[in-house]
Motif scaffolding. Structure first.
Motif, PDB file in Angstrom:
ATOM      1  N   ALA A   1       0.736  -1.192   0.052  1.00  0.00           N
ATOM      2  CA  ALA A   1      -0.038  -0.116  -0.002  1.00  0.00           C
ATOM      3  C   ALA A   1       1.011   1.204   0.025  1.00  0.00           C
ATOM      4  CB  ALA A   1      -0.868  -0.042   1.325  1.00  0.00           C
ATOM      5  N   LEU A   2       2.064   1.354   0.673  1.00  0.00           N
ATOM      6  CA  LEU A   2       2.808   2.163   0.562  1.00  0.00           C
ATOM      7  C   LEU A   2       3.592   2.718  -0.642  1.00  0.00           C
ATOM      8  CD1 LEU A   2       5.061   1.529   4.110  1.00  0.00           C
ATOM      9  CD2 LEU A   2       3.715   3.846   3.618  1.00  0.00           C
ATOM     10  N   HIS A   3       3.749   1.606  -1.344  1.00  0.00           N
ATOM     11  CA  HIS A   3       4.439   1.783  -2.647  1.00  0.00           C
ATOM     12  C   HIS A   3       3.325   2.305  -3.755  1.00  0.00           C
ATOM     13  CE1 HIS A   3       8.001   0.348  -1.338  1.00  0.00           C
ATOM     14  NE2 HIS A   3       7.611  -1.079  -1.148  1.00  0.00           N
ATOM     15  N   GLU A   4       2.240   1.883  -3.564  1.00  0.00           N
ATOM     16  CA  GLU A   4       0.987   2.313  -4.445  1.00  0.00           C
ATOM     17  C   GLU A   4       0.498   3.702  -4.231  1.00  0.00           C
ATOM     18  OE1 GLU A   4      -2.443  -0.361  -3.646  1.00  0.00           O
ATOM     19  OE2 GLU A   4      -0.941  -2.237  -4.074  1.00  0.00           O
ATOM     20  N   LEU A   5       0.644   4.058  -2.916  1.00  0.00           N
ATOM     21  CA  LEU A   5       0.375   5.390  -2.667  1.00  0.00           C
ATOM     22  C   LEU A   5       1.572   6.325  -3.242  1.00  0.00           C
ATOM     23  CD1 LEU A   5      -1.262   7.723  -1.504  1.00  0.00           C
ATOM     24  CD2 LEU A   5      -0.334   6.978   0.889  1.00  0.00           C
ATOM     25  N   ASP A   6       2.811   5.830  -3.112  1.00  0.00           N
ATOM     26  CA  ASP A   6       3.841   6.690  -3.328  1.00  0.00           C
ATOM     27  C   ASP A   6       3.973   6.845  -4.963  1.00  0.00           C
ATOM     28  OD1 ASP A   6       4.481   7.092  -0.644  1.00  0.00           O
ATOM     29  OD2 ASP A   6       6.415   5.702  -0.852  1.00  0.00           O
ATOM     30  N   ALA A   7       3.501   5.879  -5.574  1.00  0.00           N
ATOM     31  CA  ALA A   7       3.485   5.922  -7.078  1.00  0.00           C
ATOM     32  C   ALA A   7       2.526   6.919  -7.556  1.00  0.00           C
ATOM     33  CB  ALA A   7       3.161   4.523  -7.662  1.00  0.00           C
ATOM     34  N   TYR A   8       1.333   6.872  -6.720  1.00  0.00           N
ATOM     35  CA  TYR A   8       0.159   7.818  -7.267  1.00  0.00           C
ATOM     36  C   TYR A   8       0.849   9.430  -6.765  1.00  0.00           C
ATOM     37  CZ  TYR A   8      -4.042  10.687  -6.342  1.00  0.00           C
ATOM     38  OH  TYR A   8      -5.107  11.805  -6.233  1.00  0.00           O
ATOM     39  N   LEU A   9       1.476   9.499  -5.695  1.00  0.00           N
ATOM     40  CA  LEU A   9       1.907  10.827  -5.278  1.00  0.00           C
ATOM     41  C   LEU A   9       3.222  11.375  -6.017  1.00  0.00           C
ATOM     42  CD1 LEU A   9       1.589  10.576  -1.555  1.00  0.00           C
ATOM     43  CD2 LEU A   9      -0.035  12.158  -3.132  1.00  0.00           C
ATOM     44  N   THR A  10       3.889  10.540  -6.555  1.00  0.00           N
ATOM     45  CA  THR A  10       5.005  10.771  -7.532  1.00  0.00           C
ATOM     46  C   THR A  10       4.368  11.367  -8.950  1.00  0.00           C
ATOM     47  OG1 THR A  10       6.680   8.792  -6.776  1.00  0.00           O
ATOM     48  CG2 THR A  10       6.983   9.871  -8.886  1.00  0.00           C
ATOM     49  N   ASP A  11       3.529  10.665  -9.509  1.00  0.00           N
ATOM     50  CA  ASP A  11       2.800  11.416 -10.657  1.00  0.00           C
ATOM     51  C   ASP A  11       2.086  12.804 -10.235  1.00  0.00           C
ATOM     52  OD1 ASP A  11       3.401   9.257 -12.262  1.00  0.00           O
ATOM     53  OD2 ASP A  11       1.452   8.568 -11.748  1.00  0.00           O
ATOM     54  N   ILE A  12       1.683  13.067  -9.081  1.00  0.00           N
ATOM     55  CA  ILE A  12       1.139  14.287  -8.892  1.00  0.00           C
ATOM     56  C   ILE A  12       2.149  15.380  -8.491  1.00  0.00           C
ATOM     57  CG2 ILE A  12       0.024  15.630  -6.681  1.00  0.00           C
ATOM     58  CD1 ILE A  12      -1.899  13.862  -8.307  1.00  0.00           C
ATOM     59  N   VAL A  13       3.310  14.879  -8.035  1.00  0.00           N
ATOM     60  CA  VAL A  13       4.508  15.650  -7.562  1.00  0.00           C
ATOM     61  C   VAL A  13       5.123  16.434  -9.296  1.00  0.00           C
ATOM     62  CG1 VAL A  13       7.072  15.969  -6.878  1.00  0.00           C
ATOM     63  CG2 VAL A  13       5.162  14.999  -5.611  1.00  0.00           C
ATOM     64  N   ARG A  14       5.154  15.366 -10.052  1.00  0.00           N
ATOM     65  CA  ARG A  14       5.613  15.442 -11.497  1.00  0.00           C
ATOM     66  C   ARG A  14       4.724  16.578 -12.086  1.00  0.00           C
ATOM     67  NH1 ARG A  14       7.780   9.503 -13.017  1.00  0.00           N
ATOM     68  NH2 ARG A  14       9.673   9.598 -11.501  1.00  0.00           N
ATOM     69  N   ASP A  15       3.483  16.447 -11.946  1.00  0.00           N
ATOM     70  CA  ASP A  15       2.373  17.104 -12.542  1.00  0.00           C
ATOM     71  C   ASP A  15       2.645  18.713 -11.941  1.00  0.00           C
ATOM     72  OD1 ASP A  15       1.622  15.128 -14.301  1.00  0.00           O
ATOM     73  OD2 ASP A  15      -0.311  14.700 -12.918  1.00  0.00           O
ATOM     74  N   LYS A  16       2.768  18.875 -10.472  1.00  0.00           N
ATOM     75  CA  LYS A  16       2.748  20.156 -10.017  1.00  0.00           C
ATOM     76  C   LYS A  16       3.943  20.965 -10.343  1.00  0.00           C
ATOM     77  CE  LYS A  16      -0.745  19.704  -7.281  1.00  0.00           C
ATOM     78  NZ  LYS A  16      -2.015  20.514  -7.678  1.00  0.00           N
ATOM     79  N   ARG A  17       5.233  20.286 -10.456  1.00  0.00           N
ATOM     80  CA  ARG A  17       6.524  20.921 -10.904  1.00  0.00           C
ATOM     81  C   ARG A  17       6.262  21.366 -12.333  1.00  0.00           C
ATOM     82  NH1 ARG A  17      10.749  19.586  -7.973  1.00  0.00           N
ATOM     83  NH2 ARG A  17      11.038  17.627  -6.825  1.00  0.00           N
ATOM     84  N   ALA A  18       5.488  20.664 -13.064  1.00  0.00           N
ATOM     85  CA  ALA A  18       5.430  21.322 -14.564  1.00  0.00           C
ATOM     86  C   ALA A  18       4.185  22.439 -14.538  1.00  0.00           C
ATOM     87  CB  ALA A  18       4.974  20.225 -15.430  1.00  0.00           C
ATOM     88  N   ASP A  19       3.312  22.298 -13.625  1.00  0.00           N
ATOM     89  CA  ASP A  19       2.378  23.121 -13.770  1.00  0.00           C
ATOM     90  C   ASP A  19       1.708  23.560 -12.211  1.00  0.00           C
ATOM     91  OD1 ASP A  19       0.166  24.848 -14.339  1.00  0.00           O
ATOM     92  OD2 ASP A  19      -1.385  23.513 -15.033  1.00  0.00           O
ATOM     93  N   PRO A  20       2.512  24.180 -11.589  1.00  0.00           N
ATOM     94  CA  PRO A  20       2.152  24.589  -9.858  1.00  0.00           C
ATOM     95  C   PRO A  20       1.266  25.653  -9.759  1.00  0.00           C
ATOM     96  CG  PRO A  20       4.138  25.823 -10.780  1.00  0.00           C
ATOM     97  CD  PRO A  20       3.900  25.118 -11.849  1.00  0.00           C
ATOM     98  N   GLY A  21       0.549  25.223  -8.612  1.00  0.00           N
ATOM     99  CA  GLY A  21      -0.621  26.072  -8.241  1.00  0.00           C
ATOM    100  C   GLY A  21      -0.470  26.935  -6.833  1.00  0.00           C
ATOM    101  N   ASP A  22      -1.606  26.923  -6.199  1.00  0.00           N
ATOM    102  CA  ASP A  22      -1.418  27.676  -4.886  1.00  0.00           C
ATOM    103  C   ASP A  22      -1.513  26.627  -3.722  1.00  0.00           C
ATOM    104  OD1 ASP A  22      -4.163  27.097  -5.223  1.00  0.00           O
ATOM    105  OD2 ASP A  22      -4.641  29.286  -4.883  1.00  0.00           O
ATOM    106  N   ASP A  23      -1.371  25.452  -3.967  1.00  0.00           N
ATOM    107  CA  ASP A  23      -1.518  24.244  -3.001  1.00  0.00           C
ATOM    108  C   ASP A  23      -0.219  24.215  -2.001  1.00  0.00           C
ATOM    109  OD1 ASP A  23      -0.345  21.918  -4.608  1.00  0.00           O
ATOM    110  OD2 ASP A  23      -1.791  22.912  -6.156  1.00  0.00           O
ATOM    111  N   LEU A  24      -0.376  23.229  -1.266  1.00  0.00           N
ATOM    112  CA  LEU A  24       0.721  22.833  -0.506  1.00  0.00           C
ATOM    113  C   LEU A  24       1.791  22.166  -1.236  1.00  0.00           C
ATOM    114  CD1 LEU A  24       2.191  22.962   2.156  1.00  0.00           C
ATOM    115  CD2 LEU A  24       1.038  21.258   3.021  1.00  0.00           C
ATOM    116  N   ILE A  25       1.309  21.017  -2.117  1.00  0.00           N
ATOM    117  CA  ILE A  25       2.164  20.326  -2.738  1.00  0.00           C
ATOM    118  C   ILE A  25       3.001  21.317  -3.800  1.00  0.00           C
ATOM    119  CG2 ILE A  25       2.564  18.486  -4.645  1.00  0.00           C
ATOM    120  CD1 ILE A  25       0.257  16.959  -3.138  1.00  0.00           C
ATOM    121  N   SER A  26       2.532  22.166  -4.276  1.00  0.00           N
ATOM    122  CA  SER A  26       3.126  23.089  -5.182  1.00  0.00           C
ATOM    123  C   SER A  26       4.176  23.848  -4.546  1.00  0.00           C
ATOM    124  CB  SER A  26       1.953  24.102  -5.856  1.00  0.00           C
ATOM    125  OG  SER A  26       1.208  23.369  -7.008  1.00  0.00           O
ATOM    126  N   CYS A  27       3.896  24.215  -3.337  1.00  0.00           N
ATOM    127  CA  CYS A  27       4.779  25.132  -2.235  1.00  0.00           C
ATOM    128  C   CYS A  27       6.012  24.048  -2.269  1.00  0.00           C
ATOM    129  CB  CYS A  27       4.026  25.587  -1.077  1.00  0.00           C
ATOM    130  SG  CYS A  27       5.129  26.216   0.018  1.00  0.00           S
TER     131      CYS A  27
END
Length: 396
Positions: free
Chosen positions: A181-207
């Motif tokens: 479950a840890l690895h699955e969640l981390d894989a999901y969040l890795t995709d989110i982090v890469r998306d935020k790097r490419a297109d940051p917003g005003d949320d905490l992950i973007s920060c």
């Protein structure tokens, strides 16, 4: 003679608001030795003074608890890149970045949206009609909505996030399932982090992913593992604490009646309920870096210590009549429910805000709010690291 030592975690039924075995040990000494299921021996910090010292004294290290031979109760406590397992100064730099999303100003900005969300959830509960499960209609959806909004995660992923969380926090599933479950969640969040790097917003992950020019940039793995901590702690603890708090108010009808009459007591009641009602069944251990006295007991270099805030919260040296729930208690806010020192929960302000809003709205919208079943009929989740009621049927 380790078999004569008390077993930890204590074999306490989930419905009990604290561990009687721990309170009994506290009555004997501020520190006690205990054995884990695998036979390892640890110190338990029990008194308010002892818990505060272990959590704040640089002589005690979370990072050292990852060394071979140290007790590691669950998968979440085994990752060297997680703030849970770091010591200052590495811990300080990451927490400083996290803190921007949990500042007083940031939390205050969320208040109108939380009020609106709670109102909508209670509208739906009212439409359903009594009896209604307040866990299903309010306690479970509210925190995940708030944390997804804060982090910038799509709310449509909420069911999968909660499924991962339960697998990760389970005490009964095989370790392989928790790690999966840890690895699955981390894989999901890795995709989110890469998306935020490419297109940051005003949320905490973007920060977190944006280089601020002050603290060192975090590598992707460290980012993901600590966003995971914020996500899990930012919703699961609040879900469970809100449910546990309501259970205790139903068990103490005179306290519930007092809040209905005097809603201005709700902020203090939230603090007192955090003091009174145990949430976590496990805490990550610390390891002594050198011989150190803790409230009169000598802890040798290399020995592990588990600090138990919920037992310290029953310390009569600080809290008079500590086993009594009292929403008017003058020093309730001195509880250690959010830990202490470098590992103090950065999201404490947000968690308390959610609980204040939820309690105030519930009692205002449903002045006749009460439990729809006998308290003894409530079903509690077993085998989880967080104490929680399965469902909470109410009427009004």
């Amino acid at each position: 003679m380790t078999e004569l030592l008390p077993l930890f975690p204590f074999p306490t039924p989930a419905e009990q608001a604290t561990d009687p075995d721990g309170v009994r040990l506290l009555g004997q000494a501020p520190m006690a030795r205990a054995r884990l299921a695998d036979g390892a021996v640890v110190w338990l910090a029990l008194s308010y003074r002892a818990v505060r010292q272990v959590m704040s004294d640089a002589a005690f290290s979370r990072a050292a608890a990852l060394r071979p031979g140290a007790p590691k109760p669950m998968a979440l406590f085994r990752d060297p890149k997680s703030v849970i397992n770091m010591d200052p100064p590495e811990l300080t730099a990451i927490r400083r970045r996290m803190a921007r999303g949990f500042s007083t100003q940031a939390v205050n900005r969320l208040e109108p949206a939380i009020n609106e969300t709670v109102a909508k959830l209670l509208d739906t509960m009212a439409e359903h009609g009594p009896p209604a499960d307040v866990m299903r209609w309010l306690a479970e959806p509210l925190p995940i909505l708030v944390i997804c909004d804060l982090l910038g995660l799509p709310y449509v992923a909420r069911d999968q996030i909660q499924t991962w969380t339960r697998r990760i926090l389970s005490l009964t599933l095989p370790s392989s399932e928790s790690f999966s479950a840890l690895h699955e969640l981390d894989a999901y969040l890795t995709d989110i982090v890469r998306d935020k790097r490419a297109d940051p917003g005003d949320d905490l992950i973007s920060c977190l992913v944006t280089d601020d020019g002050q603290d060192p940039a975090l590598d992707e793995s460290t980012l993901v593992k600590n966003i995971r901590i914020i996500l899990i702690a930012g919703h699961d603890t609040t879900i469970n604490q809100l449910g546990n708090s309501l259970v205790e108010l139903f068990r103490h009808p005179e306290q519930l009646a007092l809040l209905k009459q005097c809603p201005d007591l709700i902020p203090n009641a939230v603090e007192e309920l955090l003091r009174y009602s145990k949430l976590a069944r496990l805490s990550p251990p610390f390891v002594a870096l050198h011989d150190t006295y803790v409230d009169g007991s000598l802890v040798r270099e290399g020995e592990a210590v588990v600090a138990l805030p919920h037992i310290a919260n029953r310390d009569e040296q600080l809290f008079r009549q500590a086993d009594r729930l009292d929403v008017t208690r003058h020093n309730a806010a001195q509880h250690l429910g959010f830990a202490h020192g470098p590992h103090f929960c950065p999201g404490s302000g947000l968690a308390k805000l959610e609980q204040r809003i939820a309690l105030r709205a519930l009692l205002s919208r449903f002045p006749g709010l009460g439990l729809a079943v006998d308290p003894g009929e409530l079903v509690w989740r077993d085998g989880m690291s967080m104490r929680s009621v399965e469902s909470l049927p109410v009427t009004w």
